[in-house]
Design a protein around this motif. Structure first.
Motif, PDB file in Angstrom:
ATOM      1  N   ALA A   1       0.833  -1.201   0.000  1.00  0.00           N
ATOM      2  CA  ALA A   1       0.000   0.000   0.000  1.00  0.00           C
ATOM      3  C   ALA A   1       0.871   1.256   0.000  1.00  0.00           C
ATOM      4  CB  ALA A   1      -0.933  -0.007   1.213  1.00  0.00           C
ATOM      5  N   ALA A   2       1.944   1.245   0.785  1.00  0.00           N
ATOM      6  CA  ALA A   2       2.854   2.395   0.830  1.00  0.00           C
ATOM      7  C   ALA A   2       3.555   2.586  -0.517  1.00  0.00           C
ATOM      8  CB  ALA A   2       3.883   2.213   1.948  1.00  0.00           C
ATOM      9  N   THR A   3       3.950   1.481  -1.151  1.00  0.00           N
ATOM     10  CA  THR A   3       4.575   1.578  -2.474  1.00  0.00           C
ATOM     11  C   THR A   3       3.595   2.138  -3.494  1.00  0.00           C
ATOM     12  OG1 THR A   3       6.029  -0.300  -1.997  1.00  0.00           O
ATOM     13  CG2 THR A   3       5.719   0.275  -4.307  1.00  0.00           C
ATOM     14  N   ALA A   4       2.361   1.634  -3.455  1.00  0.00           N
ATOM     15  CA  ALA A   4       1.346   2.114  -4.394  1.00  0.00           C
ATOM     16  C   ALA A   4       1.078   3.600  -4.219  1.00  0.00           C
ATOM     17  CB  ALA A   4       0.051   1.317  -4.210  1.00  0.00           C
ATOM     18  N   ALA A   5       1.148   4.079  -2.983  1.00  0.00           N
ATOM     19  CA  ALA A   5       0.833   5.482  -2.698  1.00  0.00           C
ATOM     20  C   ALA A   5       1.967   6.428  -3.061  1.00  0.00           C
ATOM     21  CB  ALA A   5       0.473   5.639  -1.224  1.00  0.00           C
TER      22      ALA A   5
ATOM     23  N   VAL B   1       6.650  -5.068  13.117  1.00  0.00           N
ATOM     24  CA  VAL B   1       6.806  -5.704  11.806  1.00  0.00           C
ATOM     25  C   VAL B   1       5.948  -4.985  10.768  1.00  0.00           C
ATOM     26  CG1 VAL B   1       6.498  -7.830  10.490  1.00  0.00           C
ATOM     27  CG2 VAL B   1       7.358  -7.937  12.829  1.00  0.00           C
ATOM     28  N   ILE B   2       4.702  -4.688  11.126  1.00  0.00           N
ATOM     29  CA  ILE B   2       3.791  -4.035  10.184  1.00  0.00           C
ATOM     30  C   ILE B   2       4.268  -2.616   9.870  1.00  0.00           C
ATOM     31  CG2 ILE B   2       1.434  -3.194   9.872  1.00  0.00           C
ATOM     32  CD1 ILE B   2       0.531  -5.619  11.584  1.00  0.00           C
ATOM     33  N   ALA B   3       4.725  -1.876  10.902  1.00  0.00           N
ATOM     34  CA  ALA B   3       5.239  -0.527  10.678  1.00  0.00           C
ATOM     35  C   ALA B   3       6.491  -0.557   9.798  1.00  0.00           C
ATOM     36  CB  ALA B   3       5.558   0.147  12.012  1.00  0.00           C
ATOM     37  N   SER B   4       7.364  -1.534  10.038  1.00  0.00           N
ATOM     38  CA  SER B   4       8.556  -1.677   9.208  1.00  0.00           C
ATOM     39  C   SER B   4       8.186  -2.011   7.770  1.00  0.00           C
ATOM     40  CB  SER B   4       9.470  -2.768   9.771  1.00  0.00           C
ATOM     41  OG  SER B   4       9.922  -2.429  11.069  1.00  0.00           O
ATOM     42  N   GLY B   5       7.126  -2.797   7.610  1.00  0.00           N
ATOM     43  CA  GLY B   5       6.650  -3.108   6.265  1.00  0.00           C
ATOM     44  C   GLY B   5       6.199  -1.857   5.526  1.00  0.00           C
ATOM     45  N   ALA B   6       5.492  -0.962   6.237  1.00  0.00           N
ATOM     46  CA  ALA B   6       5.043   0.286   5.615  1.00  0.00           C
ATOM     47  C   ALA B   6       6.243   1.164   5.222  1.00  0.00           C
ATOM     48  CB  ALA B   6       4.112   1.036   6.563  1.00  0.00           C
ATOM     49  N   ILE B   7       7.232   1.256   6.112  1.00  0.00           N
ATOM     50  CA  ILE B   7       8.438   2.035   5.803  1.00  0.00           C
ATOM     51  C   ILE B   7       9.174   1.424   4.613  1.00  0.00           C
ATOM     52  CG2 ILE B   7      10.712   2.728   6.679  1.00  0.00           C
ATOM     53  CD1 ILE B   7       9.414   2.828   9.486  1.00  0.00           C
ATOM     54  N   LEU B   8       9.239   0.096   4.594  1.00  0.00           N
ATOM     55  CA  LEU B   8       9.888  -0.585   3.476  1.00  0.00           C
ATOM     56  C   LEU B   8       9.160  -0.311   2.168  1.00  0.00           C
ATOM     57  CD1 LEU B   8      11.955  -2.474   2.264  1.00  0.00           C
ATOM     58  CD2 LEU B   8      10.584  -4.420   3.038  1.00  0.00           C
ATOM     59  N   GLY B   9       7.834  -0.150   2.227  1.00  0.00           N
ATOM     60  CA  GLY B   9       7.077   0.156   1.022  1.00  0.00           C
ATOM     61  C   GLY B   9       7.539   1.451   0.375  1.00  0.00           C
TER      62      GLY B   9
ATOM     63  N   GLN C   1       1.275  -2.423  -9.685  1.00  0.00           N
ATOM     64  CA  GLN C   1       1.716  -3.742  -9.232  1.00  0.00           C
ATOM     65  C   GLN C   1       1.492  -3.893  -7.732  1.00  0.00           C
ATOM     66  OE1 GLN C   1       5.966  -4.313  -8.723  1.00  0.00           O
ATOM     67  NE2 GLN C   1       5.877  -6.249  -9.825  1.00  0.00           N
ATOM     68  N   SER C   2       1.857  -2.861  -6.982  1.00  0.00           N
ATOM     69  CA  SER C   2       1.724  -2.918  -5.523  1.00  0.00           C
ATOM     70  C   SER C   2       0.269  -2.856  -5.092  1.00  0.00           C
ATOM     71  CB  SER C   2       2.515  -1.762  -4.895  1.00  0.00           C
ATOM     72  OG  SER C   2       3.884  -1.864  -5.218  1.00  0.00           O
ATOM     73  N   ALA C   3      -0.542  -2.079  -5.816  1.00  0.00           N
ATOM     74  CA  ALA C   3      -1.970  -2.030  -5.494  1.00  0.00           C
ATOM     75  C   ALA C   3      -2.602  -3.404  -5.685  1.00  0.00           C
ATOM     76  CB  ALA C   3      -2.665  -0.994  -6.369  1.00  0.00           C
TER      77      ALA C   3
ATOM     78  N   PHE D   1       3.601   9.406  -8.077  1.00  0.00           N
ATOM     79  CA  PHE D   1       3.560  10.865  -7.971  1.00  0.00           C
ATOM     80  C   PHE D   1       4.436  11.432  -6.856  1.00  0.00           C
ATOM     81  CE2 PHE D   1      -0.532  10.065 -10.178  1.00  0.00           C
ATOM     82  CZ  PHE D   1      -0.258  10.801 -11.326  1.00  0.00           C
ATOM     83  N   VAL D   2       5.141  10.572  -6.121  1.00  0.00           N
ATOM     84  CA  VAL D   2       6.070  11.055  -5.097  1.00  0.00           C
ATOM     85  C   VAL D   2       7.505  10.725  -5.494  1.00  0.00           C
ATOM     86  CG1 VAL D   2       6.766  10.929  -2.685  1.00  0.00           C
ATOM     87  CG2 VAL D   2       4.335  10.871  -3.275  1.00  0.00           C
ATOM     88  N   VAL D   3       7.803   9.438  -5.635  1.00  0.00           N
ATOM     89  CA  VAL D   3       9.175   9.026  -5.912  1.00  0.00           C
ATOM     90  C   VAL D   3       9.585   9.355  -7.346  1.00  0.00           C
ATOM     91  CG1 VAL D   3      10.755   7.072  -6.001  1.00  0.00           C
ATOM     92  CG2 VAL D   3       9.090   7.250  -4.141  1.00  0.00           C
ATOM     93  N   GLY D   4       8.669   9.191  -8.315  1.00  0.00           N
ATOM     94  CA  GLY D   4       9.004   9.514  -9.692  1.00  0.00           C
ATOM     95  C   GLY D   4       9.507  10.944  -9.863  1.00  0.00           C
ATOM     96  N   PRO D   5       8.759  11.946  -9.375  1.00  0.00           N
ATOM     97  CA  PRO D   5       9.258  13.323  -9.451  1.00  0.00           C
ATOM     98  C   PRO D   5      10.547  13.549  -8.668  1.00  0.00           C
ATOM     99  CG  PRO D   5       6.889  13.321  -9.125  1.00  0.00           C
ATOM    100  CD  PRO D   5       7.350  11.893  -8.966  1.00  0.00           C
ATOM    101  N   ILE D   6      10.684  12.901  -7.499  1.00  0.00           N
ATOM    102  CA  ILE D   6      11.922  13.049  -6.735  1.00  0.00           C
ATOM    103  C   ILE D   6      13.099  12.494  -7.529  1.00  0.00           C
ATOM    104  CG2 ILE D   6      13.171  12.255  -4.678  1.00  0.00           C
ATOM    105  CD1 ILE D   6      10.545  12.401  -3.144  1.00  0.00           C
TER     106      ILE D   6
END
Length: 475
Positions: free
Chosen positions: A73-77, A122-130, A401-403, A81-86
């Motif tokens: 979900a974090a990767t999809a978000a 674990v879940i929070a780390s997963g979101a950060i990893l996303g 893909q991530s969604a 529009f965030v990482v591409g422009p960066i």
């Protein structure tokens, strides 16, 4: 000062004639492909080794599934529009350093869970990893699809896929050795520690990635730094994604990871014991290596034009998909009957002939994943030779893909019937291939001849700019 300026001009004009042999090797496109491949070997490759164990090697698969949902979900978000422009502002090196540290963090959270059962960490780390994975994959995709000439893009994808999945294979074989005599159902602390160290090495290697302005590839289209404004980047993103050919590819992107949750948590995670799951994980990623080589050869077939290669690859993907998923249907009927009898996580690789069929099915699932994702990347590379454009397309790929993956992992975490998950995966894969037909038929002989792609690649360059390429600066 004049000498320094003259040297810089030579570098950014992609003509490092006065540089040392080491520098020429460093700026060689294939050296950069090998470097990004090894970085992904250490980071997402080791992550794949974990997830391939089923539940990331834990008895409690729900925590791992929810962490994966948070990751995707974090990767999809963030990817589009965030990482591409960066990426278009700071370049691949900074993106890799911004994202790579999240991989050892995730492995560390699983190590912590072994002792504390702290699922929230674990879940929070997963979101950060996303978010971190978005930086890694956008940079990787832009490098892999633009740092080599058009005639070598299939080979570049194949080489990357072999080295990257070697990470999953080696990591899974190490886990197989560490857990060979285990009866606990969960992997050892040493497994997580070893993977954490390798992930950290991969993160630090990101500092050696070369910016596009210094890579010696004639077709590579670079963007002047002063024109990389947020407004222009957003305009380019919208224009690139709204192209009808890209819209036809989006379902293909969405389906690229929908089968992971079913294959890893049901086929592997619920059928075999821990050491066989580790072995299967290695075989799965090794199969991806061979799958990447096969599809890479097809996509670079000599004597065939690029449009013909696109169609041949599509037919190959559809035919092998129907055959492999058809075998999967037979397995799932057999597996559902076993589960109804209370039999799960009980098959060892030594239990032949019972183990042979399911293990080979899992191997073919791995090869098909390589076919699918390599074809997606190749279609992205066929759209443009500009890192700015391909970063947007790869961002779209990772977003959708991530969604799709997040949806599938959530369905898995909710405990939906295995046959339901299987039918969803098979139907979405074949359906999205059909929807992608117009995009496949629209593949041109060269990206440079595609006027829409060239216009999009130049959208960030002011029409009034008449400065030569030699004055462009590096990221």
């Amino acid at each position: 000062m004049e000498a320094e300026t003259r040297t810089e001009t030579i570098v950014v004009d992609n003509q490092p004639q006065k540089k040392s042999g080491v520098y020429q090797l460093y700026t060689n496109s294939w050296f950069q492909i090998l470097l990004i491949s090894f970085i992904c070997f250490c980071c997402p490759g080791m992550y794949n080794a974990l997830t391939g164990l089923g539940g990331s090697g834990q008895v409690n698969q729900t925590v791992a599934a929810n962490a994966t949902v948070a990751l995707l979900a974090a990767t999809a978000a963030t990817a589009l529009f965030v990482v591409g422009p960066i990426f278009n502002r700071v370049g691949p090196r900074v993106c890799l350093l911004l994202g790579g540290w999240a991989y050892p963090l995730y492995s560390g959270s699983l190590l912590c869970f072994n002792s504390t059962n702290n699922g929230a960490f674990v879940i929070a780390s997963g979101a950060i990893l996303g978010v971190g994975a978005s930086f890694i994959w956008v940079a990787q995709g832009a490098i892999m699809t633009t740092y080599v000439p058009e005639s070598q893009k299939g080979r570049a994808i194949a080489v990357f896929w072999v080295i990257f999945n070697l990470g999953g294979g080696v990591g899974s074989l190490a886990s197989f050795g560490l857990n060979y005599n285990s009866t606990s159902g969960t992997v050892s602390d040493g497994t997580y520690i070893a993977l954490l160290i390798l992930m950290g090495i991969g993160w630090l290697l990101g500092v050696f990635i070369c910016p596009p302005a210094s890579v010696r590839v004639a077709q590579l289209q670079s963007t002047p730094p002063k024109q990389r404004t947020w407004k222009e980047t957003l305009r380019l993103s919208v224009r690139t994604i709204m192209d009808w050919r890209v819209l036809c590819m989006l379902p293909l992107f969405f389906s690229a990871n929908v089968f992971y949750s079913y294959q890893q948590n049901v086929v592997n995670g619920m059928t075999f014991d821990i050491r066989t799951r580790s072995l299967n994980g290695a075989l799965y990623w090794i199969a991806q290596m061979f799958g990447g080589l096969v599809i890479g050869l097809i996509l670079d077939l000599p004597g065939l034009s690029r449009p013909i290669r696109a169609r041949v690859a599509w037919v190959f993907l559809f035919a092998t998909g129907m055959a492999i998923w058809g075998g999967g249907y037979a397995f799932q009927k057999w597996s559902s009957a076993r589960m109804a009898q209370g039999l799960k996580q009980d098959i060892d690789y030594t239990d032949s002939p019972t183990s042979i069929g399911p293990m080979f099915l899992y191997i073919f699932y791995g090869a098909y994943d390589a076919f699918w994702q390599s074809f997606c990347y190749w279609l992205v590379g066929a759209r443009s030779n500009s890192p700015a454009v391909t970063a947007i397309l790869v961002g779209a790929y990772k977003t959708f893909q991530s969604a799709g993956g997040a949806m599938a992992w959530r369905i898995n975490a909710l405990g939906k019937p295995a046959m339901t998950q299987f039918a969803m995966d098979w139907g979405m894969c074949m359906g999205s291939l059909v929807i992608a037909i117009p995009a496949v038929l629209a593949v041109t002989f060269t990206s440079d001849s595609d006027s829409d792609s060239v216009i999009a690649a130049n959208d960030l360059i002011s029409p009034s700019s008449d400065k030569p390429t030699a004055e462009l600066k590096e990221y």
